[in-house]
Scaffold this motif. Structure first.
Motif, PDB file in Angstrom:
ATOM      1  N   LEU A   1       3.092   5.902  -2.873  1.00  0.00           N
ATOM      2  CA  LEU A   1       4.284   6.531  -3.332  1.00  0.00           C
ATOM      3  C   LEU A   1       4.386   6.938  -4.963  1.00  0.00           C
ATOM      4  CD1 LEU A   1       6.863   5.225  -0.697  1.00  0.00           C
ATOM      5  CD2 LEU A   1       6.082   7.531  -0.955  1.00  0.00           C
ATOM      6  N   THR A   2       4.025   5.620  -5.442  1.00  0.00           N
ATOM      7  CA  THR A   2       3.947   5.671  -6.970  1.00  0.00           C
ATOM      8  C   THR A   2       2.929   6.633  -7.403  1.00  0.00           C
ATOM      9  OG1 THR A   2       4.596   3.282  -7.004  1.00  0.00           O
ATOM     10  CG2 THR A   2       3.628   4.308  -8.948  1.00  0.00           C
ATOM     11  N   ARG A   3       1.761   6.579  -6.732  1.00  0.00           N
ATOM     12  CA  ARG A   3       0.568   7.481  -7.330  1.00  0.00           C
ATOM     13  C   ARG A   3       1.082   9.060  -7.201  1.00  0.00           C
ATOM     14  NH1 ARG A   3      -3.025   8.102  -3.624  1.00  0.00           N
ATOM     15  NH2 ARG A   3      -2.945   5.660  -3.099  1.00  0.00           N
ATOM     16  N   ASN A   4       1.637   9.360  -6.132  1.00  0.00           N
ATOM     17  CA  ASN A   4       2.119  10.637  -5.638  1.00  0.00           C
ATOM     18  C   ASN A   4       3.115  11.046  -6.720  1.00  0.00           C
ATOM     19  OD1 ASN A   4       0.264  10.776  -3.347  1.00  0.00           O
ATOM     20  ND2 ASN A   4       1.870  10.552  -1.913  1.00  0.00           N
ATOM     21  N   THR A   5       4.075  10.256  -6.977  1.00  0.00           N
ATOM     22  CA  THR A   5       5.238  10.592  -7.884  1.00  0.00           C
ATOM     23  C   THR A   5       4.582  10.783  -9.406  1.00  0.00           C
ATOM     24  OG1 THR A   5       6.968   9.372  -6.904  1.00  0.00           O
ATOM     25  CG2 THR A   5       7.301   9.661  -9.027  1.00  0.00           C
ATOM     26  N   LEU A   6       3.645   9.701  -9.666  1.00  0.00           N
ATOM     27  CA  LEU A   6       2.900  10.175 -11.205  1.00  0.00           C
ATOM     28  C   LEU A   6       2.106  11.583 -11.276  1.00  0.00           C
ATOM     29  CD1 LEU A   6       1.898   6.461 -11.984  1.00  0.00           C
ATOM     30  CD2 LEU A   6       3.819   7.849 -12.687  1.00  0.00           C
ATOM     31  N   LYS A   7       1.296  11.660 -10.032  1.00  0.00           N
ATOM     32  CA  LYS A   7       0.737  13.126  -9.887  1.00  0.00           C
ATOM     33  C   LYS A   7       1.458  14.065 -10.055  1.00  0.00           C
ATOM     34  CE  LYS A   7      -3.300  12.002  -7.032  1.00  0.00           C
ATOM     35  NZ  LYS A   7      -3.981  12.128  -5.744  1.00  0.00           N
TER      36      LYS A   7
ATOM     37  N   LEU B   1      10.035   8.301  -2.861  1.00  0.00           N
ATOM     38  CA  LEU B   1      10.270   6.683  -3.380  1.00  0.00           C
ATOM     39  C   LEU B   1      11.514   5.888  -3.372  1.00  0.00           C
ATOM     40  CD1 LEU B   1       8.542   4.460  -4.819  1.00  0.00           C
ATOM     41  CD2 LEU B   1       9.168   5.803  -7.118  1.00  0.00           C
ATOM     42  N   MET B   2      12.459   6.785  -3.788  1.00  0.00           N
ATOM     43  CA  MET B   2      13.929   6.228  -3.496  1.00  0.00           C
ATOM     44  C   MET B   2      14.422   6.007  -2.138  1.00  0.00           C
ATOM     45  SD  MET B   2      16.158   5.366  -5.812  1.00  0.00           S
ATOM     46  CE  MET B   2      17.964   4.874  -5.663  1.00  0.00           C
ATOM     47  N   ASN B   3      14.101   6.903  -1.265  1.00  0.00           N
ATOM     48  CA  ASN B   3      14.568   6.370  -0.088  1.00  0.00           C
ATOM     49  C   ASN B   3      13.611   5.299   0.605  1.00  0.00           C
ATOM     50  OD1 ASN B   3      15.988   8.695   0.163  1.00  0.00           O
ATOM     51  ND2 ASN B   3      14.716  10.211   1.072  1.00  0.00           N
ATOM     52  N   TYR B   4      12.448   5.084   0.082  1.00  0.00           N
ATOM     53  CA  TYR B   4      11.663   4.056   0.620  1.00  0.00           C
ATOM     54  C   TYR B   4      12.449   2.567   0.135  1.00  0.00           C
ATOM     55  CZ  TYR B   4       7.899   0.678   1.464  1.00  0.00           C
ATOM     56  OH  TYR B   4       7.188  -0.491   2.042  1.00  0.00           O
ATOM     57  N   LEU B   5      12.645   2.650  -1.363  1.00  0.00           N
ATOM     58  CA  LEU B   5      13.431   1.590  -1.901  1.00  0.00           C
ATOM     59  C   LEU B   5      14.825   1.210  -0.968  1.00  0.00           C
ATOM     60  CD1 LEU B   5      12.714   1.993  -5.516  1.00  0.00           C
ATOM     61  CD2 LEU B   5      11.531   0.512  -3.921  1.00  0.00           C
ATOM     62  N   ASN B   6      15.310   2.375  -0.713  1.00  0.00           N
ATOM     63  CA  ASN B   6      16.818   2.099  -0.006  1.00  0.00           C
ATOM     64  C   ASN B   6      16.543   1.467   1.381  1.00  0.00           C
ATOM     65  OD1 ASN B   6      18.790   2.999  -1.860  1.00  0.00           O
ATOM     66  ND2 ASN B   6      18.242   4.947  -1.534  1.00  0.00           N
ATOM     67  N   GLN B   7      15.621   1.945   1.947  1.00  0.00           N
ATOM     68  CA  GLN B   7      15.101   1.418   3.286  1.00  0.00           C
ATOM     69  C   GLN B   7      14.686  -0.032   3.214  1.00  0.00           C
ATOM     70  OE1 GLN B   7      11.487   3.039   5.053  1.00  0.00           O
ATOM     71  NE2 GLN B   7      11.815   2.004   6.859  1.00  0.00           N
ATOM     72  N   LEU B   8      14.203  -0.377   2.334  1.00  0.00           N
ATOM     73  CA  LEU B   8      13.605  -1.640   2.025  1.00  0.00           C
ATOM     74  C   LEU B   8      14.807  -2.631   1.620  1.00  0.00           C
ATOM     75  CD1 LEU B   8      10.495  -1.582  -0.181  1.00  0.00           C
ATOM     76  CD2 LEU B   8      10.905  -2.220   2.031  1.00  0.00           C
TER      77      LEU B   8
ATOM     78  N   GLN C   1       0.833  -1.227   0.090  1.00  0.00           N
ATOM     79  CA  GLN C   1      -0.155   0.056   0.046  1.00  0.00           C
ATOM     80  C   GLN C   1       0.883   1.269   0.048  1.00  0.00           C
ATOM     81  OE1 GLN C   1      -3.422  -0.047  -0.409  1.00  0.00           O
ATOM     82  NE2 GLN C   1      -3.055   2.025  -0.614  1.00  0.00           N
ATOM     83  N   GLN C   2       1.960   1.034   0.839  1.00  0.00           N
ATOM     84  CA  GLN C   2       2.666   2.608   0.884  1.00  0.00           C
ATOM     85  C   GLN C   2       3.617   2.567  -0.366  1.00  0.00           C
ATOM     86  OE1 GLN C   2       5.693   2.590   4.041  1.00  0.00           O
ATOM     87  NE2 GLN C   2       6.402   4.597   3.554  1.00  0.00           N
ATOM     88  N   LEU C   3       4.037   1.509  -1.100  1.00  0.00           N
ATOM     89  CA  LEU C   3       4.704   1.565  -2.454  1.00  0.00           C
ATOM     90  C   LEU C   3       3.561   2.154  -3.352  1.00  0.00           C
ATOM     91  CD1 LEU C   3       7.172   0.989  -3.521  1.00  0.00           C
ATOM     92  CD2 LEU C   3       6.354  -1.204  -4.231  1.00  0.00           C
TER      93      LEU C   3
END
Length: 179
Positions: free
Chosen positions: A135-141, A165-172, A130-132
């Motif tokens: 983040l995707t929706r916000n980036t595309l908006k 989005l990049m920070n979330y992927l780094n955290q993952l 859901q968070q991903l």
């Protein structure tokens, strides 16, 4: 007449080379940070030995302790540890994350980015779907329809959403177990 099975016989020199390689692997493990060690498939005895190595300051004591760590590595699954260590030190990891962010940012709609999101969730099963998606929706908006005529505020918002989005992927990536 005695037949030798070449598969079972290893020379003393080969055993020494193997032991030296395991000792070097142990020294590599001793140099890692605690957060990186937590991601590796280490036995309890090996974890305890690596904790002990942090407290040793004398060069001779560290040398002897690295022999002990090498023996513990030999007793555990050294192949699995080597594979996990290679994944930890993967030089293309950051590039792969950047490519995913670019693929998402270049999508026209959120549905177009679903295949990329699926790749991310396969690589990081502990990720929050859901968070991903948010983040995707916000980036595309925030995506710019015409980058040349966009205001600085719009450009900054797009950069900010990409960075989130990049920070979330780094955290993952930093929290993903390697085994």
């Amino acid at each position: 007449m005695t037949e030798y099975n070449d598969d079972l016989y290893t020379s003393k020199s080969e055993q020494k080379r193997d032991d030296l390689a395991l000792q070097e692997l142990g020294q590599t493990l001793m140099a890692l940070k605690q957060g990186e060690l937590d991601r590796l498939p280490l036995s309890d005895a090996l974890k305890k030995g690596l904790e002990e190595a942090r407290r040793i300051t004398s060069n001779e004591a560290r040398r002897r302790h690295s022999l002990y760590i090498g023996r513990l590595v030999r007793e555990s699954d050294s192949d699995q540890i080597e594979k996990a260590l290679a994944a930890l030190k993967d030089p293309f990891r950051q590039q792969r994350l950047s490519n995913w962010v670019d693929q998402i940012a270049n999508s026209d709609q959120a549905k177009d980015a679903d295949s990329t999101l699926q790749q991310i969730l396969e690589a990081f099963p502990h990720g929050d779907r859901q968070q991903l998606r948010n983040l995707t929706r916000n980036t595309l908006k925030a995506k710019l329809s015409d980058p040349e005529s966009a205001s600085n505020d719009e450009k900054d918002k797009f950069k900010r959403e990409r960075r989130k989005l990049m920070n979330y992927l780094n955290q993952l990536d930093k929290t993903a177990p390697l085994y």
